[in-house]
Design a protein around this motif. Structure first.
Motif, PDB file in Angstrom:
ATOM      1  N   GLU A 240       0.871  -1.184   0.000  1.00  0.00           N
ATOM      2  CA  GLU A 240       0.000   0.000   0.000  1.00  0.00           C
ATOM      3  C   GLU A 240       0.910   1.236   0.000  1.00  0.00           C
ATOM      4  O   GLU A 240       1.848   1.335   0.784  1.00  0.00           O
ATOM      5  CB  GLU A 240      -0.894   0.001   1.226  1.00  0.00           C
ATOM      6  CG  GLU A 240      -2.051   0.972   1.140  1.00  0.00           C
ATOM      7  CD  GLU A 240      -3.153   0.495   0.187  1.00  0.00           C
ATOM      8  OE1 GLU A 240      -3.743   1.362  -0.474  1.00  0.00           O
ATOM      9  OE2 GLU A 240      -3.393  -0.731   0.097  1.00  0.00           O
ATOM     10  N   VAL A 241       0.615   2.169  -0.922  1.00  0.00           N
ATOM     11  CA  VAL A 241       1.457   3.363  -1.060  1.00  0.00           C
ATOM     12  C   VAL A 241       0.764   4.563  -0.426  1.00  0.00           C
ATOM     13  O   VAL A 241      -0.415   4.825  -0.678  1.00  0.00           O
ATOM     14  CB  VAL A 241       1.753   3.656  -2.546  1.00  0.00           C
ATOM     15  CG1 VAL A 241       2.595   4.933  -2.686  1.00  0.00           C
ATOM     16  CG2 VAL A 241       2.480   2.475  -3.186  1.00  0.00           C
ATOM     17  N   PHE A 242       1.521   5.301   0.412  1.00  0.00           N
ATOM     18  CA  PHE A 242       1.023   6.535   1.058  1.00  0.00           C
ATOM     19  C   PHE A 242       2.010   7.654   0.728  1.00  0.00           C
ATOM     20  O   PHE A 242       2.998   7.850   1.439  1.00  0.00           O
ATOM     21  CB  PHE A 242       0.906   6.346   2.569  1.00  0.00           C
ATOM     22  CG  PHE A 242       0.047   5.184   2.971  1.00  0.00           C
ATOM     23  CD1 PHE A 242      -1.327   5.295   2.977  1.00  0.00           C
ATOM     24  CD2 PHE A 242       0.622   3.972   3.359  1.00  0.00           C
ATOM     25  CE1 PHE A 242      -2.125   4.230   3.350  1.00  0.00           C
ATOM     26  CE2 PHE A 242      -0.163   2.909   3.747  1.00  0.00           C
ATOM     27  CZ  PHE A 242      -1.541   3.030   3.738  1.00  0.00           C
ATOM     28  N   GLY A 243       1.731   8.372  -0.349  1.00  0.00           N
ATOM     29  CA  GLY A 243       2.653   9.437  -0.745  1.00  0.00           C
ATOM     30  C   GLY A 243       3.992   8.862  -1.153  1.00  0.00           C
ATOM     31  O   GLY A 243       4.101   8.066  -2.081  1.00  0.00           O
ATOM     32  N   ASP A 244       5.049   9.277  -0.423  1.00  0.00           N
ATOM     33  CA  ASP A 244       6.393   8.777  -0.707  1.00  0.00           C
ATOM     34  C   ASP A 244       6.687   7.483   0.044  1.00  0.00           C
ATOM     35  O   ASP A 244       7.776   6.921  -0.112  1.00  0.00           O
ATOM     36  CB  ASP A 244       7.436   9.835  -0.311  1.00  0.00           C
ATOM     37  CG  ASP A 244       7.316  11.106  -1.145  1.00  0.00           C
ATOM     38  OD1 ASP A 244       6.838  10.995  -2.295  1.00  0.00           O
ATOM     39  OD2 ASP A 244       7.676  12.190  -0.660  1.00  0.00           O
ATOM     40  N   LEU A 245       5.762   7.026   0.858  1.00  0.00           N
ATOM     41  CA  LEU A 245       5.987   5.833   1.664  1.00  0.00           C
ATOM     42  C   LEU A 245       5.146   4.669   1.148  1.00  0.00           C
ATOM     43  O   LEU A 245       4.089   4.863   0.540  1.00  0.00           O
ATOM     44  CB  LEU A 245       5.637   6.121   3.133  1.00  0.00           C
ATOM     45  CG  LEU A 245       6.403   7.278   3.804  1.00  0.00           C
ATOM     46  CD1 LEU A 245       5.866   7.519   5.207  1.00  0.00           C
ATOM     47  CD2 LEU A 245       7.899   6.976   3.853  1.00  0.00           C
ATOM     48  N   SER A 246       5.637   3.479   1.404  1.00  0.00           N
ATOM     49  CA  SER A 246       4.877   2.272   1.033  1.00  0.00           C
ATOM     50  C   SER A 246       4.904   1.286   2.200  1.00  0.00           C
ATOM     51  O   SER A 246       5.840   1.300   3.010  1.00  0.00           O
ATOM     52  CB  SER A 246       5.468   1.622  -0.223  1.00  0.00           C
ATOM     53  OG  SER A 246       6.793   1.203   0.002  1.00  0.00           O
ATOM     54  N   LEU A 247       3.875   0.474   2.273  1.00  0.00           N
ATOM     55  CA  LEU A 247       3.734  -0.474   3.382  1.00  0.00           C
ATOM     56  C   LEU A 247       3.351  -1.848   2.824  1.00  0.00           C
ATOM     57  O   LEU A 247       2.344  -1.989   2.144  1.00  0.00           O
ATOM     58  CB  LEU A 247       2.656   0.030   4.358  1.00  0.00           C
ATOM     59  CG  LEU A 247       2.285  -0.916   5.485  1.00  0.00           C
ATOM     60  CD1 LEU A 247       3.454  -1.114   6.449  1.00  0.00           C
ATOM     61  CD2 LEU A 247       1.053  -0.386   6.243  1.00  0.00           C
ATOM     62  N   VAL A 248       4.181  -2.842   3.145  1.00  0.00           N
ATOM     63  CA  VAL A 248       3.852  -4.234   2.834  1.00  0.00           C
ATOM     64  C   VAL A 248       3.186  -4.818   4.084  1.00  0.00           C
ATOM     65  O   VAL A 248       3.747  -4.757   5.177  1.00  0.00           O
ATOM     66  CB  VAL A 248       5.128  -5.032   2.470  1.00  0.00           C
ATOM     67  CG1 VAL A 248       4.753  -6.496   2.185  1.00  0.00           C
ATOM     68  CG2 VAL A 248       5.809  -4.410   1.267  1.00  0.00           C
ATOM     69  N   TYR A 249       2.006  -5.330   3.923  1.00  0.00           N
ATOM     70  CA  TYR A 249       1.234  -5.739   5.111  1.00  0.00           C
ATOM     71  C   TYR A 249       0.822  -7.217   5.034  1.00  0.00           C
ATOM     72  O   TYR A 249       0.768  -7.822   3.963  1.00  0.00           O
ATOM     73  CB  TYR A 249      -0.008  -4.861   5.275  1.00  0.00           C
ATOM     74  CG  TYR A 249      -0.956  -4.894   4.099  1.00  0.00           C
ATOM     75  CD1 TYR A 249      -2.040  -5.781   4.088  1.00  0.00           C
ATOM     76  CD2 TYR A 249      -0.784  -4.048   3.009  1.00  0.00           C
ATOM     77  CE1 TYR A 249      -2.919  -5.822   3.015  1.00  0.00           C
ATOM     78  CE2 TYR A 249      -1.654  -4.074   1.935  1.00  0.00           C
ATOM     79  CZ  TYR A 249      -2.716  -4.961   1.941  1.00  0.00           C
ATOM     80  OH  TYR A 249      -3.586  -5.005   0.882  1.00  0.00           O
ATOM     81  N   SER A 250       0.504  -7.745   6.244  1.00  0.00           N
ATOM     82  CA  SER A 250       0.069  -9.152   6.360  1.00  0.00           C
ATOM     83  C   SER A 250      -1.443  -9.272   6.357  1.00  0.00           C
ATOM     84  O   SER A 250      -1.997 -10.285   5.918  1.00  0.00           O
ATOM     85  CB  SER A 250       0.620  -9.769   7.650  1.00  0.00           C
ATOM     86  OG  SER A 250       2.022  -9.676   7.698  1.00  0.00           O
ATOM     87  N   LYS A 251      -2.131  -8.216   6.857  1.00  0.00           N
ATOM     88  CA  LYS A 251      -3.595  -8.266   6.928  1.00  0.00           C
ATOM     89  C   LYS A 251      -4.130  -6.848   6.994  1.00  0.00           C
ATOM     90  O   LYS A 251      -3.524  -5.964   7.613  1.00  0.00           O
ATOM     91  CB  LYS A 251      -4.031  -9.045   8.181  1.00  0.00           C
ATOM     92  CG  LYS A 251      -5.516  -9.370   8.273  1.00  0.00           C
ATOM     93  CD  LYS A 251      -5.901 -10.436   7.238  1.00  0.00           C
ATOM     94  CE  LYS A 251      -7.355 -10.858   7.373  1.00  0.00           C
ATOM     95  NZ  LYS A 251      -7.611 -11.732   8.514  1.00  0.00           N
ATOM     96  N   LYS A 252      -5.253  -6.609   6.338  1.00  0.00           N
ATOM     97  CA  LYS A 252      -5.925  -5.317   6.375  1.00  0.00           C
ATOM     98  C   LYS A 252      -7.323  -5.516   6.921  1.00  0.00           C
ATOM     99  O   LYS A 252      -8.068  -6.378   6.454  1.00  0.00           O
ATOM    100  CB  LYS A 252      -5.983  -4.693   4.979  1.00  0.00           C
ATOM    101  CG  LYS A 252      -6.784  -3.380   4.905  1.00  0.00           C
ATOM    102  CD  LYS A 252      -6.850  -2.858   3.466  1.00  0.00           C
ATOM    103  CE  LYS A 252      -7.704  -1.601   3.368  1.00  0.00           C
ATOM    104  NZ  LYS A 252      -7.786  -1.106   1.974  1.00  0.00           N
ATOM    105  N   GLU A 253      -7.682  -4.689   7.919  1.00  0.00           N
ATOM    106  CA  GLU A 253      -9.018  -4.730   8.499  1.00  0.00           C
ATOM    107  C   GLU A 253      -9.642  -3.347   8.405  1.00  0.00           C
ATOM    108  O   GLU A 253      -9.004  -2.342   8.761  1.00  0.00           O
ATOM    109  CB  GLU A 253      -8.966  -5.157   9.968  1.00  0.00           C
ATOM    110  CG  GLU A 253      -8.533  -6.586  10.205  1.00  0.00           C
ATOM    111  CD  GLU A 253      -9.643  -7.581   9.886  1.00  0.00           C
ATOM    112  OE1 GLU A 253     -10.807  -7.139   9.753  1.00  0.00           O
ATOM    113  OE2 GLU A 253      -9.332  -8.783   9.763  1.00  0.00           O
TER     114      GLU A 253
END
Length: 301
Positions: A240-253
């Motif tokens: 998931e990309v937030f502006g200049d940052l990105s996040l690899v995640y295990s679960k989204k709620e």
């Protein structure tokens, strides 16, 4: 007798000659004195005229110098000043070319009076403009200082406002606590708690989103990330990309937050690529968008 008579005749003639010569001498002397006096008078007169000419030239030069020293920033007087300079310089050049003569001196004296009168009016106008300009400059400086002070005040208020907004934003951020983790083996929908790395294939993560009146109500995206001892994300669900940052995640709620404590529990099942899990410490991070709400860790043996 004849000789005596002759002498008496000659003597009156000699007397007359002497008288004539004396008279001539007197006349010549008077003429000499008159001529000398006349010459001296003419010489003094010419010197007077020459002095008058020099005085007029000096005053015309002073007028030109006064014009040259004036500021020509004003459109109203610049053309008039230039015209006066040309007229004065023309008069000065003409006077220098002409011989000293009473009629010429008289003419230029009259012209000098006119030029001085024009100069007085023109320079008085320039002085008034300079005085008015100084007052305007003073008011301009006061206005600039007031603007600078107001700008400084506005900047200070903006900084304060930004700080307040930042504080409010920070205060409005979701917070999570009581993060708990239970690793287990999932088989046929049955859970068996274990910390054995080779047996664990699923992990329950529970947490509490705390009450915060400053946080806006509504749906909130909560991301859970579990990182293995080797640095890989367990059960990688994408980025998931937030502006200049990105996040690899295990679960989204996605949860409905209503400014009150909210309990969340979710199960994260390991992918085939993750199996078997390895021994060591695992780190669990909870995010709301790109903001970390809290973290914990657990160990598999």
């Amino acid at each position: 007798m004849k000789l005596r008579k002759l002498i008496m005749i000659v003597n009156p003639q000699l007397f007359n000659y002497r008288l004539i010569i004396s008279s001539l001498l007197v006349v010549l002397t008077v003429l000499g004195i008159y001529s000398f006096t006349k010459y001296k008078s003419i010489e003094s007169y010419e010197e007077f005229l020459e002095q008058e000419k020099v005085l007029i030239e000096t005053e015309l030069s002073d007028l030109l110098l006064g014009y040259d020293e004036q500021n020509q920033d004003y459109n109203l007087t610049a053309s008039q000043l230039q015209e006066a300079k040309i007229e004065t310089k023309l008069a000065l050049d003409s006077l220098r070319l002409l011989n000293s003569d009473l009629s010429i001196i008289t003419e230029f004296k009259d012209q000098l009076i006119v030029l001085k009168s024009k100069s007085k009016v023109l320079l008085s106008t320039i002085d008034s403009l300079n005085s008015a300009n100084k007052k305007l400059q003073k008011k301009h400086r006061y206005a600039l200082n007031a603007i600078k002070e107001n700008t400084t005040t506005i900047n200070d208020l903006e900084d304060t406002n930004d700080a307040l907004h930042k504080s409010i934003d920070n205060a409005a951020v979701l917070k999570a606590n009581n993060i708990k983790v239970e690793p287990y083996k999932l088989k046929s929908d049955k859970k068996r708690l274990t910390k054995r790395a080779k047996r664990v294939n699923a992990i329950d993560v529970c947490l509490t989103l705390t009450e915060n009146p400053l946080t806006l109500e509504g749906d909130k995206d909560i991301y859970i990330q579990i990182v293995s001892p080797s640095g890989n994300v367990i059960s990688d669900q994408g980025e998931e990309v937030f502006g200049d940052l990105s996040l690899v995640y295990s679960k989204k709620e996605v949860v409905d937050y209503k400014n009150e404590n909210l309990e969340i529990c979710t199960a994260i099942v390991a992918d085939s690529n993750d199996k078997p899990l390895i021994k060591g410490y695992y780190f669990v991070h909870v995010f709301h968008e790109n903001i970390k709400l809290g973290s914990t860790s657990f160990e598999l043996i």
